[in-house]
Motif scaffolding. Structure first.
Motif, PDB file in Angstrom:
ATOM      1  N   GLU A 122      30.717  31.569  32.366  1.00  0.00           N
ATOM      2  CA  GLU A 122      30.503  32.481  31.238  1.00  0.00           C
ATOM      3  C   GLU A 122      29.724  31.785  30.123  1.00  0.00           C
ATOM      4  N   TYR A 123      30.078  30.524  29.866  1.00  0.00           N
ATOM      5  CA  TYR A 123      29.366  29.766  28.828  1.00  0.00           C
ATOM      6  C   TYR A 123      27.894  29.591  29.198  1.00  0.00           C
ATOM      7  N   PHE A 124      27.630  29.176  30.433  1.00  0.00           N
ATOM      8  CA  PHE A 124      26.247  28.970  30.853  1.00  0.00           C
ATOM      9  C   PHE A 124      25.474  30.291  30.900  1.00  0.00           C
ATOM     10  N   GLN A 125      26.119  31.372  31.341  1.00  0.00           N
ATOM     11  CA  GLN A 125      25.452  32.668  31.402  1.00  0.00           C
ATOM     12  C   GLN A 125      25.024  33.150  30.010  1.00  0.00           C
ATOM     13  N   SER A 126      25.813  32.823  29.016  1.00  0.00           N
ATOM     14  CA  SER A 126      25.478  33.247  27.650  1.00  0.00           C
ATOM     15  C   SER A 126      24.487  32.303  26.983  1.00  0.00           C
ATOM     16  N   SER A 127      24.219  31.144  27.616  1.00  0.00           N
ATOM     17  CA  SER A 127      23.375  30.122  26.993  1.00  0.00           C
ATOM     18  C   SER A 127      21.992  30.020  27.608  1.00  0.00           C
ATOM     19  N   SER A 260      27.423  36.983  40.497  1.00  0.00           N
ATOM     20  CA  SER A 260      28.642  37.167  41.281  1.00  0.00           C
ATOM     21  C   SER A 260      29.224  35.792  41.584  1.00  0.00           C
ATOM     22  N   PHE A 261      30.427  35.518  41.026  1.00  0.00           N
ATOM     23  CA  PHE A 261      30.999  34.170  41.129  1.00  0.00           C
ATOM     24  C   PHE A 261      32.506  34.256  41.049  1.00  0.00           C
ATOM     25  N   LEU A 262      33.194  33.711  42.053  1.00  0.00           N
ATOM     26  CA  LEU A 262      34.648  33.601  42.080  1.00  0.00           C
ATOM     27  C   LEU A 262      35.360  34.955  41.986  1.00  0.00           C
ATOM     28  N   GLY A 263      34.730  35.995  42.502  1.00  0.00           N
ATOM     29  CA  GLY A 263      35.349  37.317  42.499  1.00  0.00           C
ATOM     30  C   GLY A 263      35.017  38.146  41.278  1.00  0.00           C
ATOM     31  N   TYR A 264      34.206  37.599  40.394  1.00  0.00           N
ATOM     32  CA  TYR A 264      33.836  38.283  39.158  1.00  0.00           C
ATOM     33  C   TYR A 264      32.328  38.542  39.134  1.00  0.00           C
ATOM     34  N   ARG A 265      31.925  39.393  38.190  1.00  0.00           N
ATOM     35  CA  ARG A 265      30.514  39.616  37.900  1.00  0.00           C
ATOM     36  C   ARG A 265      30.301  39.182  36.455  1.00  0.00           C
ATOM     37  N   VAL A 266      29.604  38.067  36.278  1.00  0.00           N
ATOM     38  CA  VAL A 266      29.472  37.452  34.963  1.00  0.00           C
ATOM     39  C   VAL A 266      28.092  37.776  34.391  1.00  0.00           C
ATOM     40  N   PHE A 267      28.088  38.515  33.284  1.00  0.00           N
ATOM     41  CA  PHE A 267      26.860  38.842  32.578  1.00  0.00           C
ATOM     42  C   PHE A 267      26.706  37.912  31.380  1.00  0.00           C
ATOM     43  N   ASN A 268      25.634  38.072  30.634  1.00  0.00           N
ATOM     44  CA  ASN A 268      25.435  37.225  29.463  1.00  0.00           C
ATOM     45  C   ASN A 268      26.353  37.602  28.312  1.00  0.00           C
ATOM     46  N   ASP A 269      26.960  38.814  28.369  1.00  0.00           N
ATOM     47  CA  ASP A 269      27.798  39.252  27.252  1.00  0.00           C
ATOM     48  C   ASP A 269      29.158  39.815  27.674  1.00  0.00           C
ATOM     49  N   LYS A 270      29.435  39.840  28.970  1.00  0.00           N
ATOM     50  CA  LYS A 270      30.722  40.358  29.438  1.00  0.00           C
ATOM     51  C   LYS A 270      30.989  39.904  30.866  1.00  0.00           C
ATOM     52  N   THR A 271      32.248  40.054  31.295  1.00  0.00           N
ATOM     53  CA  THR A 271      32.649  39.728  32.658  1.00  0.00           C
ATOM     54  C   THR A 271      33.431  40.896  33.235  1.00  0.00           C
ATOM     55  N   SER A 314      42.945  40.111  34.350  1.00  0.00           N
ATOM     56  CA  SER A 314      42.953  39.961  32.898  1.00  0.00           C
ATOM     57  C   SER A 314      41.792  39.125  32.384  1.00  0.00           C
ATOM     58  N   HIS A 315      41.116  38.392  33.269  1.00  0.00           N
ATOM     59  CA  HIS A 315      39.973  37.580  32.868  1.00  0.00           C
ATOM     60  C   HIS A 315      38.674  38.378  32.861  1.00  0.00           C
ATOM     61  N   ALA A 316      38.772  39.675  33.145  1.00  0.00           N
ATOM     62  CA  ALA A 316      37.605  40.545  33.135  1.00  0.00           C
ATOM     63  C   ALA A 316      37.908  41.804  32.325  1.00  0.00           C
ATOM     64  N   GLU A 317      36.875  42.584  32.045  1.00  0.00           N
ATOM     65  CA  GLU A 317      37.051  43.835  31.312  1.00  0.00           C
ATOM     66  C   GLU A 317      37.580  44.893  32.281  1.00  0.00           C
ATOM     67  N   THR A 318      38.912  44.983  32.359  1.00  0.00           N
ATOM     68  CA  THR A 318      39.540  45.853  33.362  1.00  0.00           C
ATOM     69  C   THR A 318      40.649  46.724  32.782  1.00  0.00           C
ATOM     70  N   LYS A 319      40.731  46.816  31.479  1.00  0.00           N
ATOM     71  CA  LYS A 319      41.832  47.581  30.902  1.00  0.00           C
ATOM     72  C   LYS A 319      41.845  49.027  31.403  1.00  0.00           C
ATOM     73  N   GLY A 320      40.678  49.661  31.430  1.00  0.00           N
ATOM     74  CA  GLY A 320      40.594  51.030  31.919  1.00  0.00           C
ATOM     75  C   GLY A 320      40.992  51.145  33.376  1.00  0.00           C
ATOM     76  N   LEU A 321      40.580  50.190  34.196  1.00  0.00           N
ATOM     77  CA  LEU A 321      40.918  50.192  35.616  1.00  0.00           C
ATOM     78  C   LEU A 321      42.415  50.047  35.805  1.00  0.00           C
ATOM     79  N   ARG A 322      43.026  49.124  35.081  1.00  0.00           N
ATOM     80  CA  ARG A 322      44.474  48.904  35.216  1.00  0.00           C
ATOM     81  C   ARG A 322      45.266  50.134  34.769  1.00  0.00           C
ATOM     82  N   GLU A 323      44.840  50.744  33.686  1.00  0.00           N
ATOM     83  CA  GLU A 323      45.522  51.953  33.221  1.00  0.00           C
ATOM     84  C   GLU A 323      45.424  53.073  34.254  1.00  0.00           C
TER      85      GLU A 323
END
Length: 334
Positions: A122-127, A260-271, A314-323
């Motif tokens: 995430e740090y490198f993707q944003s940098s 796509s890394f470790l089961g996540y999709r990492v963008f420059n501003d979100k995961t 919880s390490h990704a933007e999934t609140k809507g999915l979990r609900e």
């Protein structure tokens, strides 16, 4: 390169064997082979001690089974005495293998792991603007025994330990002279060590510091696309010439398209979760809820399984999915 010796007596030390037994038997205390071993524990550990000192260790007694989570893989589990041997070896040899690792290697290392690797990505993707993701073709199956053994000899000079490591290597192969069994402690160390030489080539020779690896998933970042194009060609050559490995896939892309890394999709501003992880979460959550509702699991068993699953999301933007997933069950997880 300084080599380490005088290891075999530390490995065969009875207190080390007791510690190895404790590590090997955790979560397996109800298995018949573990119960049988425990009935004559001191005697069995003294037998193992003698085998280690003589070099006549018993290896290669594997049990094979297949798992399908998250993808189909054949697991090769060593016998219980052999698992104790593996722990005894790595209790002592761990620092030797660890010395070779770079900071940004994240698989099977203390204080590293999936989430540390994700946060670094995430740090490198944003940098940086561009990333290059590399994946080894059939990595564990492709590791060359002779190359690996020569690399181990660069670090270890104790001939008795080397003899045991060679025995372990020769106990398994997928093709002639190649392959490590997935599911073995020594395999995890060997596989991580094998690619550490590629890590150092990338950082020291190619001068790319924005780099992270989780086992055979390798990612490089740069603001200059041409640097990554050149790096891909040189890394491909290094892997083939020095380690006899071939790349399966490579992805060179802008960070705005997501890594796509470790089961996540990492963008420059979100995961976010990648598609496979999202589908796996939905499927597992339904399975766990069904086991709870049909009384196959107690509430405690359900919690023990669902909480790690929720931790992953919880390490990704999934609140809507979990609900959405838990709405029908009346459960609430934040």
């Amino acid at each position: 390169m300084k080599r380490t010796g005088n290891l075999i007596h530390k490995i065969a030390d009875f207190e080390n064997l007791q510690l190895a037994f404790y590590k090997a038997h955790k979560a397996k205390i109800e298995k018949p082979e573990v119960i049988a071993y425990c009935q004559h524990l001191d005697t069995n550990l003294h037998i193992l001690q003698s085998q280690i000192l003589s070099g006549e260790v018993e290896v290669g007694n594997y049990h094979y089974f297949t798992i399908y989570d998250p993808k189909e893989r054949q697991i090769c589990a060593a016998s219980f005495p052999e698992r104790i041997l593996h722990h005894a070896l790595m209790n002592v040899c761990h620092p030797v293998f660890e010395q070779q690792q770079i900071f940004d290697s994240y698989a099977t290392r203390k204080d590293k792991g999936t989430y540390a690797g994700l946060h670094r990505a995430e740090y490198f993707q944003s940098s940086f603007k561009w990333f290059l993701k590399l994946d080894i073709r059939k990595y564990f199956d492709s590791i060359d025994h002779e190359i690996l053994f020569k690399l181990i000899q660069r670090k270890i000079k104790d001939r008795y330990v080397l003899q045991i490591f060679r025995k372990i290597l020769l106990s398994y192969e997928t093709t002639a002279g190649k392959g490590l069994p997935i599911g073995s402690l020594t395999s995890q160390y060997f596989a991580n060590y094998y690619l550490s030489f590629a890590d150092r080539y990338i950082q020291q020779e190619l001068k790319i510091q924005a780099y992270a690896r989780y086992m055979d998933d390798m990612v490089l970042w740069s603001n200059d696309k041409s640097i990554l194009v050149n790096a891909k060609e040189k890394i491909t050559e290094f892997l083939m010439d020095e380690l006899s490995l071939r790349l399966k896939t490579n992805t060179l892309n802008s960070n705005i398209h997501g890594l796509s890394f470790l089961g996540y999709r990492v963008f420059n501003d979100k995961t976010t979760l990648n598609r496979r992880s999202k589908n796996r979460f939905i499927e597992k959550a339904k399975q766990y809820e069904n086991k709870l509702n049909t009384n196959k699991w107690t509430q405690e068993e359900y919690q023990r399984h669902i909480l790690p699953l929720l931790a992953f999301t919880s390490h990704a933007e999934t609140k809507g999915l979990r609900e959405k997933v838990f709405r029908s069950s009346g459960e609430q997880f934040n």
